[in-house]
Motif scaffolding. Sequence first.
Motif, PDB file in Angstrom:
ATOM      1  N   MET A   1      15.207  10.217  10.641  1.00 55.36           N
ATOM      2  CA  MET A   1      14.967   8.819  10.932  1.00 55.36           C
ATOM      3  C   MET A   1      14.836   8.034   9.625  1.00 55.36           C
ATOM      4  SD  MET A   1      14.900   8.120  14.158  1.00 55.36           S
ATOM      5  CE  MET A   1      14.712   8.914  15.755  1.00 55.36           C
ATOM      6  N   VAL A   2      15.375   6.827   9.598  1.00 59.87           N
ATOM      7  CA  VAL A   2      15.269   5.949   8.438  1.00 59.87           C
ATOM      8  C   VAL A   2      14.298   4.829   8.790  1.00 59.87           C
ATOM      9  CG1 VAL A   2      16.504   4.396   6.892  1.00 59.87           C
ATOM     10  CG2 VAL A   2      17.618   6.488   7.707  1.00 59.87           C
ATOM     11  N   GLU A   3      13.167   4.777   8.086  1.00 60.58           N
ATOM     12  CA  GLU A   3      12.154   3.777   8.375  1.00 60.58           C
ATOM     13  C   GLU A   3      12.535   2.437   7.780  1.00 60.58           C
ATOM     14  OE1 GLU A   3      11.376   6.811   7.271  1.00 60.58           O
ATOM     15  OE2 GLU A   3      10.019   7.678   8.733  1.00 60.58           O
ATOM     16  N   ILE A   4      12.125   1.371   8.468  1.00 62.76           N
ATOM     17  CA  ILE A   4      12.207   0.016   7.926  1.00 62.76           C
ATOM     18  C   ILE A   4      10.819  -0.588   8.029  1.00 62.76           C
ATOM     19  CG2 ILE A   4      14.662  -0.381   8.306  1.00 62.76           C
ATOM     20  CD1 ILE A   4      13.965  -1.761  10.924  1.00 62.76           C
ATOM     21  N   LEU A   5      10.413  -1.320   6.982  1.00 67.15           N
ATOM     22  CA  LEU A   5       9.032  -1.769   6.872  1.00 67.15           C
ATOM     23  C   LEU A   5       8.903  -3.278   7.005  1.00 67.15           C
ATOM     24  CD1 LEU A   5       7.735   0.366   3.854  1.00 67.15           C
ATOM     25  CD2 LEU A   5       7.813   0.966   6.277  1.00 67.15           C
ATOM     26  N   THR A   6       7.719  -3.708   7.395  1.00 64.24           N
ATOM     27  CA  THR A   6       7.359  -5.113   7.280  1.00 64.24           C
ATOM     28  C   THR A   6       6.887  -5.363   5.850  1.00 64.24           C
ATOM     29  OG1 THR A   6       5.058  -4.731   7.886  1.00 64.24           O
ATOM     30  CG2 THR A   6       6.616  -5.149   9.698  1.00 64.24           C
ATOM     31  N   ALA A   7       6.745  -6.639   5.508  1.00 64.86           N
ATOM     32  CA  ALA A   7       6.260  -6.974   4.168  1.00 64.86           C
ATOM     33  C   ALA A   7       4.854  -6.422   3.951  1.00 64.86           C
ATOM     34  CB  ALA A   7       6.282  -8.487   3.986  1.00 64.86           C
ATOM     35  N   ALA A   8       4.006  -6.511   4.972  1.00 69.49           N
ATOM     36  CA  ALA A   8       2.636  -6.003   4.832  1.00 69.49           C
ATOM     37  C   ALA A   8       2.616  -4.492   4.649  1.00 69.49           C
ATOM     38  CB  ALA A   8       1.814  -6.393   6.063  1.00 69.49           C
ATOM     39  N   GLU A   9       3.475  -3.784   5.375  1.00 74.36           N
ATOM     40  CA  GLU A   9       3.534  -2.321   5.212  1.00 74.36           C
ATOM     41  C   GLU A   9       3.984  -1.957   3.808  1.00 74.36           C
ATOM     42  OE1 GLU A   9       4.512  -0.999   9.835  1.00 74.36           O
ATOM     43  OE2 GLU A   9       6.145  -1.590   8.489  1.00 74.36           O
ATOM     44  N   MET A  10       4.940  -2.707   3.255  1.00 69.51           N
ATOM     45  CA  MET A  10       5.404  -2.418   1.901  1.00 69.51           C
ATOM     46  C   MET A  10       4.309  -2.695   0.878  1.00 69.51           C
ATOM     47  SD  MET A  10       7.963  -1.201   0.289  1.00 69.51           S
ATOM     48  CE  MET A  10       8.258  -0.929  -1.458  1.00 69.51           C
ATOM     49  N   ARG A  11       3.589  -3.803   1.060  1.00 70.60           N
ATOM     50  CA  ARG A  11       2.481  -4.092   0.131  1.00 70.60           C
ATOM     51  C   ARG A  11       1.413  -3.010   0.213  1.00 70.60           C
ATOM     52  NH1 ARG A  11       3.402  -9.391   1.926  1.00 70.60           N
ATOM     53  NH2 ARG A  11       1.705  -9.238   3.452  1.00 70.60           N
ATOM     54  N   GLY A  12       1.109  -2.550   1.428  1.00 72.35           N
ATOM     55  CA  GLY A  12       0.131  -1.484   1.586  1.00 72.35           C
ATOM     56  C   GLY A  12       0.577  -0.211   0.894  1.00 72.35           C
ATOM     57  N   LEU A  13       1.859   0.089   0.996  1.00 73.11           N
ATOM     58  CA  LEU A  13       2.416   1.277   0.361  1.00 73.11           C
ATOM     59  C   LEU A  13       2.272   1.195  -1.154  1.00 73.11           C
ATOM     60  CD1 LEU A  13       4.064   3.825   1.256  1.00 73.11           C
ATOM     61  CD2 LEU A  13       6.119   2.490   0.786  1.00 73.11           C
ATOM     62  N   GLU A  14       2.608   0.051  -1.722  1.00 71.02           N
ATOM     63  CA  GLU A  14       2.496  -0.134  -3.169  1.00 71.02           C
ATOM     64  C   GLU A  14       1.033  -0.069  -3.615  1.00 71.02           C
ATOM     65  OE1 GLU A  14       6.375  -3.074  -3.837  1.00 71.02           O
ATOM     66  OE2 GLU A  14       4.404  -3.923  -3.342  1.00 71.02           O
ATOM     67  N   ASN A  15       0.160  -0.716  -2.845  1.00 70.79           N
ATOM     68  CA  ASN A  15      -1.258  -0.730  -3.236  1.00 70.79           C
ATOM     69  C   ASN A  15      -1.859   0.669  -3.217  1.00 70.79           C
ATOM     70  OD1 ASN A  15      -1.257  -3.499  -3.630  1.00 70.79           O
ATOM     71  ND2 ASN A  15      -1.953  -3.958  -1.549  1.00 70.79           N
ATOM     72  N   LYS A  16      -1.525   1.469  -2.191  1.00 71.02           N
ATOM     73  CA  LYS A  16      -2.047   2.831  -2.120  1.00 71.02           C
ATOM     74  C   LYS A  16      -1.572   3.655  -3.310  1.00 71.02           C
ATOM     75  CE  LYS A  16      -2.796   3.328   2.861  1.00 71.02           C
ATOM     76  NZ  LYS A  16      -2.375   4.042   4.105  1.00 71.02           N
ATOM     77  N   ALA A  17      -0.303   3.475  -3.673  1.00 68.99           N
ATOM     78  CA  ALA A  17       0.236   4.229  -4.811  1.00 68.99           C
ATOM     79  C   ALA A  17      -0.472   3.836  -6.098  1.00 68.99           C
ATOM     80  CB  ALA A  17       1.743   3.990  -4.917  1.00 68.99           C
ATOM     81  N   MET A  18      -0.746   2.543  -6.269  1.00 71.01           N
ATOM     82  CA  MET A  18      -1.409   2.090  -7.490  1.00 71.01           C
ATOM     83  C   MET A  18      -2.881   2.505  -7.500  1.00 71.01           C
ATOM     84  SD  MET A  18       0.341  -1.639  -8.256  1.00 71.01           S
ATOM     85  CE  MET A  18       0.164  -2.307  -6.606  1.00 71.01           C
ATOM     86  N   GLU A  19      -3.547   2.408  -6.344  1.00 66.61           N
ATOM     87  CA  GLU A  19      -4.963   2.801  -6.278  1.00 66.61           C
ATOM     88  C   GLU A  19      -5.152   4.289  -6.531  1.00 66.61           C
ATOM     89  OE1 GLU A  19      -6.018   1.506  -2.407  1.00 66.61           O
ATOM     90  OE2 GLU A  19      -6.030  -0.621  -2.935  1.00 66.61           O
ATOM     91  N   SER A  20      -4.153   5.083  -6.172  1.00 65.71           N
ATOM     92  CA  SER A  20      -4.255   6.533  -6.388  1.00 65.71           C
ATOM     93  C   SER A  20      -4.034   6.923  -7.842  1.00 65.71           C
ATOM     94  CB  SER A  20      -3.223   7.254  -5.515  1.00 65.71           C
ATOM     95  OG  SER A  20      -1.902   7.058  -6.026  1.00 65.71           O
ATOM     96  N   GLY A  21      -3.538   5.977  -8.626  1.00 65.67           N
ATOM     97  CA  GLY A  21      -3.230   6.275 -10.015  1.00 65.67           C
ATOM     98  C   GLY A  21      -1.871   6.898 -10.227  1.00 65.67           C
ATOM     99  N   ALA A  22      -1.088   7.021  -9.159  1.00 75.53           N
ATOM    100  CA  ALA A  22       0.230   7.642  -9.279  1.00 75.53           C
ATOM    101  C   ALA A  22       1.202   6.765 -10.045  1.00 75.53           C
ATOM    102  CB  ALA A  22       0.785   7.957  -7.893  1.00 75.53           C
ATOM    103  N   VAL A  23       0.970   5.459 -10.028  1.00 76.31           N
ATOM    104  CA  VAL A  23       1.893   4.537 -10.675  1.00 76.31           C
ATOM    105  C   VAL A  23       1.155   3.232 -10.923  1.00 76.31           C
ATOM    106  CG1 VAL A  23       2.766   3.552  -8.511  1.00 76.31           C
ATOM    107  CG2 VAL A  23       4.259   3.606 -10.525  1.00 76.31           C
ATOM    108  N   THR A  24       1.582   2.484 -11.905  1.00 80.99           N
ATOM    109  CA  THR A  24       1.004   1.165 -12.159  1.00 80.99           C
ATOM    110  C   THR A  24       1.923   0.089 -11.600  1.00 80.99           C
ATOM    111  OG1 THR A  24       2.118   0.844 -14.284  1.00 80.99           O
ATOM    112  CG2 THR A  24       0.000   2.036 -14.303  1.00 80.99           C
ATOM    113  N   GLY A  25       1.373  -1.106 -11.449  1.00 76.66           N
ATOM    114  CA  GLY A  25       2.191  -2.225 -10.987  1.00 76.66           C
ATOM    115  C   GLY A  25       3.324  -2.531 -11.944  1.00 76.66           C
ATOM    116  N   LEU A  26       3.062  -2.436 -13.239  1.00 83.33           N
ATOM    117  CA  LEU A  26       4.116  -2.679 -14.227  1.00 83.33           C
ATOM    118  C   LEU A  26       5.239  -1.663 -14.103  1.00 83.33           C
ATOM    119  CD1 LEU A  26       2.254  -3.720 -17.502  1.00 83.33           C
ATOM    120  CD2 LEU A  26       3.982  -5.052 -16.273  1.00 83.33           C
TER     121      LEU A  26
END
Length: 502
Positions: A1-26
């Motif tokens: 299955m290929v997922e498609i996201l809402t804008a809020a889901e994408m922001r949540g995904l980015e925020n979780k990745a940044m909060e975990s320290g896996a990646v920075t916003g830059l």
Amino acid sequence: MVEILTAAEMRGLENKAMESGAVTGLELMERAGQGVVAALFEQWPDLARGAHRAVVLCGPGNNGGDGFVVARQLAGRGWDVQTCLLGDGARLPRDARANHDLWAKTEAVAPVAPGCVTGEVDLLVDALFGTGLTRPVAVGLEALIAPGSRVAHRVAVDIPSGVCADSGRVLGEALPADLTVSFQTAKCGHHLAEGPVLCGALRVVDIGLADGVARLDPRPARLTCAEAAPLRKRRGHKFSYGHALVLTGGAGRTGAARLAARGALRVGAGLVTLGAPPNAQMEVALQITALMLRRVPAAEALAELLEDARITALCLGPGLGLDARAAGLVRTALAAHRPTVLDADACTLIGRDRALFAALHEGCVLTPHGGEFARLFPDLAAELEAPPERGPAYSKLDATRAAARRAGCVVLFKGADTAIAGPDGVAWVNPPEEATAWLATAGSGDVLAGIITGLLARGLPPGEAASVGARLHAEAARQFGPGLIAEDLPEILPAVFRSFGV
């Protein structure tokens, strides 16, 4: 299955990745900008050779920061790059401001204003609003291009400015793109409403968040797909693959049901029977060979026929009519609690009768087009038709999910952008393609109803049957192409199966 996201889901995904320290916003912004450049060179290889002129329109959010990364990447290749900013660089979000300041150390930043795009422009980069748009665009977008100027190629960063990322609807006005580059997954708005036309070609680039998408809960919407395994036939006999019953209306109205029955047979149902009233029996008998025929004058005859437990799926609606017989057949079919596709006239009958609506059950699949959807769910249709005043705008997917919850069954809302949802909120989108425009022909929806019925007869759950059926239907149109008529759809299914490895 290929997922498609809402804008809020994408922001949540980015925020979780940044909060975990896996990646920075830059780092995410740098990956996004690099991905845009790689994608546009893949789309237009001539631009990868030599230096060209670009104008990059940057907005007041992180989309603008992506634009400054694109500008820097292109300038590093020797391009003549002009950047224009909407708003004040000092008020940009932190990461976007960092990329603005890096660019501004060596290059000027002009304001976004009418006529700011001038002369011969090889590439216009739209990084104004992206997925964060929440209100109608107040900037005259097309007026940004000065009269007499020529823009050869337009690329949008994430989504064309003015297009709602959740619904594909236009907020105010939009800036069309030739290419849209999205990050990690497509967004719902790329595939709904006006989105597909305004996006042009769509490319999705990986920015390293795939693991996060896989862990999203609840699951986001998905693109329809057809996998080989559930479509294959193994050992068994005809009853191993189900018996579909398609009910038709009277004389002169049997063509739609015959199309549906042929679709059910071609998709692999072991047996398919057409149930016809006495005055239509001869008409049907003269037109069918592999299909079976039973006399079904009224609801009582259907009830008797359904005493056979080997009938595993029903289809009512195509050519059924709106008379008392038709209403009785729908009532009896729903009372039997078999997997049932309700299309066309059946949708209209259910929309008229609250008792029929209340009889819907989790084994049903409703397949309305826009007019039928409005009869079934007038308030949802009205909300969908109302001009959007802010974002995220109400989407076809929102309306379909709400309809499925209310009906307690799967709803497949037909159209160029077909949305499918179950009562549990699981949803799919069947995106429009240029070739599938040939599905805008009489009878194609009847074939879709039959395909879904055949898949139900074979044992697929209602949501999966609707999703897979929509994908097969669209792929049949794509493979056949120009000149398609409804009768062609069942006959091209064997080639579609082979292309999927069935």
